[in-house]
Write an enzyme that holds these catalytic residues in place. Structure first.
Site, PDB file in Angstrom:
ATOM      1  N   ALA A   1      50.520  47.438  31.574  1.00 31.73           N
ATOM      2  CA  ALA A   1      49.224  47.923  31.154  1.00 31.73           C
ATOM      3  C   ALA A   1      48.469  48.545  32.322  1.00 31.73           C
ATOM      4  O   ALA A   1      47.552  49.332  32.136  1.00 31.73           O
ATOM      5  CB  ALA A   1      48.421  46.773  30.564  1.00 31.73           C
TER       6      ALA A   1
ATOM      7  N   LYS B   1      54.697  50.486  42.877  1.00 34.75           N
ATOM      8  CA  LYS B   1      53.841  50.302  41.690  1.00 34.75           C
ATOM      9  C   LYS B   1      52.540  51.054  41.913  1.00 34.75           C
ATOM     10  O   LYS B   1      51.842  50.823  42.893  1.00 34.75           O
ATOM     11  CB  LYS B   1      53.548  48.816  41.475  1.00 34.75           C
ATOM     12  CG  LYS B   1      52.585  48.534  40.313  1.00 34.75           C
ATOM     13  CD  LYS B   1      52.432  47.035  40.071  1.00 34.75           C
ATOM     14  CE  LYS B   1      51.395  46.714  39.012  1.00 34.75           C
ATOM     15  NZ  LYS B   1      51.287  45.279  38.726  1.00 34.75           N
TER      16      LYS B   1
ATOM     17  N   ASP C   1      49.836  34.193  33.788  1.00 31.60           N
ATOM     18  CA  ASP C   1      50.464  35.224  32.962  1.00 31.60           C
ATOM     19  C   ASP C   1      51.981  35.169  33.092  1.00 31.60           C
ATOM     20  O   ASP C   1      52.646  36.184  33.215  1.00 31.60           O
ATOM     21  CB  ASP C   1      49.933  36.613  33.357  1.00 31.60           C
ATOM     22  CG  ASP C   1      50.190  37.667  32.285  1.00 31.60           C
ATOM     23  OD1 ASP C   1      50.510  37.279  31.140  1.00 31.60           O
ATOM     24  OD2 ASP C   1      50.069  38.864  32.585  1.00 31.60           O
TER      25      ASP C   1
ATOM     26  N   GLY D   1      59.659  50.378  35.150  1.00 31.38           N
ATOM     27  CA  GLY D   1      58.910  49.687  34.112  1.00 31.38           C
ATOM     28  C   GLY D   1      57.491  50.205  34.065  1.00 31.38           C
ATOM     29  O   GLY D   1      57.037  50.946  34.940  1.00 31.38           O
TER      30      GLY D   1
ATOM     31  N   VAL E   1      55.947  51.438  37.545  1.00 33.89           N
ATOM     32  CA  VAL E   1      56.739  50.967  38.679  1.00 33.89           C
ATOM     33  C   VAL E   1      57.994  51.839  38.781  1.00 33.89           C
ATOM     34  O   VAL E   1      58.684  52.061  37.777  1.00 33.89           O
ATOM     35  CB  VAL E   1      57.138  49.484  38.498  1.00 33.89           C
ATOM     36  CG1 VAL E   1      57.899  48.986  39.716  1.00 33.89           C
ATOM     37  CG2 VAL E   1      55.899  48.610  38.256  1.00 33.89           C
TER      38      VAL E   1
END
Ligand SMILES: Nc1ncnc2c1ncn2[C@@H]1O[C@H](COP(=O)(O)OP(=O)(O)OP(=O)(O)O)[C@@H](O)[C@H]1O
Length: 584
Positions: A31, A50, A145, A28, A35
């Protein structure tokens, strides 16, 4: 590092990382970084690497990096929060690598696939998310978030909340609209609570509960519940669907512009939640959504209350829904913003402390008394209104002991006012292992934290907060197209890998890499907003989401400090004035 073509192309994963981790494929991209799935060459453990690019680019980014690592250390022992295994600094001192336990996919990707989630899966996802949130909130920390792409899933439907870059401690947050460090709220618009959109300076746990309501709505609907195209449009969508707020409710959010905006918007045609969600939605699901998506943050269900809701009754077990017995307060308060260099040094100090073997004394940290209900949250009330969530965690329940991260602890008393930085006791430890289990120098690379093999095993262990609901309480919860798998399964990597061949749930965004170094352009990575627009549409949902809706929803999270709330996070005065002028 290789340079290719017009755009400067670099090998994204440095040698000292690829010597330790065999990079498999990209999982993935957010912003802040990319990863990858990888395998620890020494232990064979499957992990997620990451890389946060330019992690200390400016004060806001440095603060975000610092927060993410600190909060992950504190909360990662919970069964439903992603575990941070290792932190490795990059050779350029700008990037940083975080090594996590690996998960198969995220909720956004799963929802996008269509009909993968059956009713029982949705309930189980919700249950685990509430459990994670209860744990965070009991430490007086809000995530801020929560959204489907930050909810990681395994094929057995186990959930882990990730991405703590926006998390903050409520104990360090003054209700101070004038404080510029409080204005950088950038959580993705579609999951943003109305009080935030309306510029309220009140940060409460209700912010997360709102997001969870939106997430449940999205699971039920199969698409975002309130896909606002701007902050104003977001509030319009919300107010057209939820129960009308009373004047007191409107007052409660302490928004300068709230009242006039809301009055105008309430005149618009309404499409209530029950209409928005299909009639096929079970009544208990609708009821939970309606109790979460409440305008007044104080009237939303708390995580502890929601765990008692009939929608998750099948899984609810107070003994397995732990709370922290203390407030988590970072050694650098959220209201203080250090310089980039100070943040970096502070983080690296921990590394050096570990390397010289002077990590703090594990065990010296006193467990802070937990109140009678097993949690420290003065806001928490039980559903029946009988006080403070007594049924959440009865005496003798599984309450994790404080671990030993380098966060300062403070005793939580319901009547206590937020503790000042001077009052907190700061203890420094090996932040990743919570034990002096060795400093490792990568071959040819800079020093990094190292968690001993075994501590990151995904075999269910008796660590605090672990629950085995997936196997004991919820058989056949694997996520397979066409219904729950008949075969019993374990949570082993081998199973996940086998399933990856056929399981539509497991992502296949990127082809396996031939070698550890993946190539992208430096320019693209460093100019994120441009990059996101320029990025081609991808086959798989996560990236499509990020290149379009997600990113636009979030705005540019790397905008300069102070511009967030105006541009993306809340509505500013000019927008409001325009709105009020332009509408009847
Ligand atoms: N441990 C993990 N296992 C598997 N996939 C992961 C893991 N961590 C992250 N991912 C994938 O990578 C994506 C981006 O991760 P993350 O949200 O941590 O990055 P970010 O840059 O902080 O994102 P954002 O843009 O939301 O701030 C996630 O949505 C998820 O799909």
């Amino acid at each position: 590092m290789s340079n290719k073509g017009a755009g400067i192309t670099i090998s994204e994963v440095e040698e000292h990382i690829s010597l330790k981790y065999e990079i498999k494929r990209r999982l993935g991209k957010g912003a802040y970084g990319i990863v990858w799935k990888a395998v620890d060459r020494q232990t064979g453990e499957v992990v997620a690497v990451k890389k946060i690019f330019d992690a200390f680019r400016n004060r806001t980014d440095a603060q975000r990096t610092f927060r993410e690592i600190m909060f992950l250390q504190e909360f990662g022992d919970h069964a439903n929060i992603i575990k941070l295994i290792n932190v490795i600094r990059a050779q350029n001192d700008k990037d940083i690598y975080l090594i996590f336990e690996h998960m198969d996919t995220d909720l956004h990707a799963v929802i996008k696939k269509g009909s993968l989630l059956k009713d029982v899966h949705k309930r189980y996802v919700m249950y685990q998310l509430l459990k994670a949130t209860k744990y965070l909130h009991s430490g007086n920390v809000i995530h801020r978030d929560q959204k489907p792409s930050n909810i990681l899933l395994d094929t057995d439907c186990s959930v882990k909340l990730c991405d703590f870059g926006l998390a903050r401690s409520l104990c360090q947050t003054q209700e101070d609209a004038g404080n510029p460090t409080l204005t950088e709220y950038v959580a993705t618009r579609w999951y943003r609570a109305p009080e935030i959109l309306l510029g309220s300076s009140r940060y409460t746990k209700g912010i997360d509960m709102w997001s969870i309501g939106c997430i449940l709505g999205e699971m039920l609907l199969g698409k975002a519940l309130f896909p606002g195209t701007s902050s104003i449009n977001q509030i319009e969508k919300i107010l057209s669907a939820i129960a009308h707020p009373s004047p007191e409710d409107i007052q409660s959010i302490k928004s300068e512009y709230g009242a006039s905006v809301i009055q105008r918007m309430l005149l618009k045609p309404q499409v209530p939640l029950e209409e928005l969600l299909q009639p096929a939605v079970p009544p208990d699901a609708l009821d939970l959504v309606q109790r979460l998506l409440v305008f007044n943050p104080d009237k939303r269900l708390t995580a502890g209350q929601a765990l008692q809701h009939p929608y998750v009754a099948r899984f609810h077990n107070p003994l397995k829904e732990p709370a922290l017995g203390y407030s988590v307060v970072l050694s650098v308060g959220d209201d203080t913003q250090l310089s980039v260099v100070q943040y970096r040094n502070k983080l690296y100090e921990q590394i050096e402390t570990t390397s010289s073997g002077t990590a703090g004394e594990k065990g010296e940290k006193e467990p802070v008394a937990i109140d009678g209900e097993g949690h420290s949250d003065p806001e928490e009330k039980s559903l029946d209104g009988n006080g403070d969530g007594a049924s959440d965690v009865p005496a003798g329940s599984e309450v994790p002991q404080p671990r030993a991260p380098h966060v300062a602890l403070q005793q939580t008393a319901p009547q206590a006012s937020p503790t000042s930085a001077q009052e907190t006791r700061q203890l420094t430890y090996n932040p990743i292992t919570h034990a002096p289990n060795g400093f490792v120098k990568s071959p040819g690379g800079p020093p990094h934290f190292y968690r001993s093999p075994g501590t990151t095993s995904r075999t269910p262990s008796h660590q605090p907060g672990t629950d085995d609901a997936a196997s004991s309480e919820s058989p056949n919860l694997s996520l397979q197209q066409g219904g729950p798998a008949a075969a019993a399964h374990t949570r082993s990597f081998s199973l996940a890998l086998t399933q990856a061949q056929n399981n539509p749930l497991v992502r296949r965004e990127e082809p396996p890499t031939a070698h550890s170094g993946l190539c992208v352009t430096t320019a693209r990575l460093n100019q994120r907003s441009q990059a996101r627009e320029a990025r081609p549409a991808h086959r798989f949902s996560k990236k499509v989401f990020q290149t379009t809706s997600n990113v636009s929803g979030a705005g540019d999270p790397r905008a300069k400090l102070g511009s967030y709330s105006q541009a993306y996070g809340t509505i500013n005065k000019t927008q409001l004035d325009n709105l009020l002028r332009s509408r009847p």
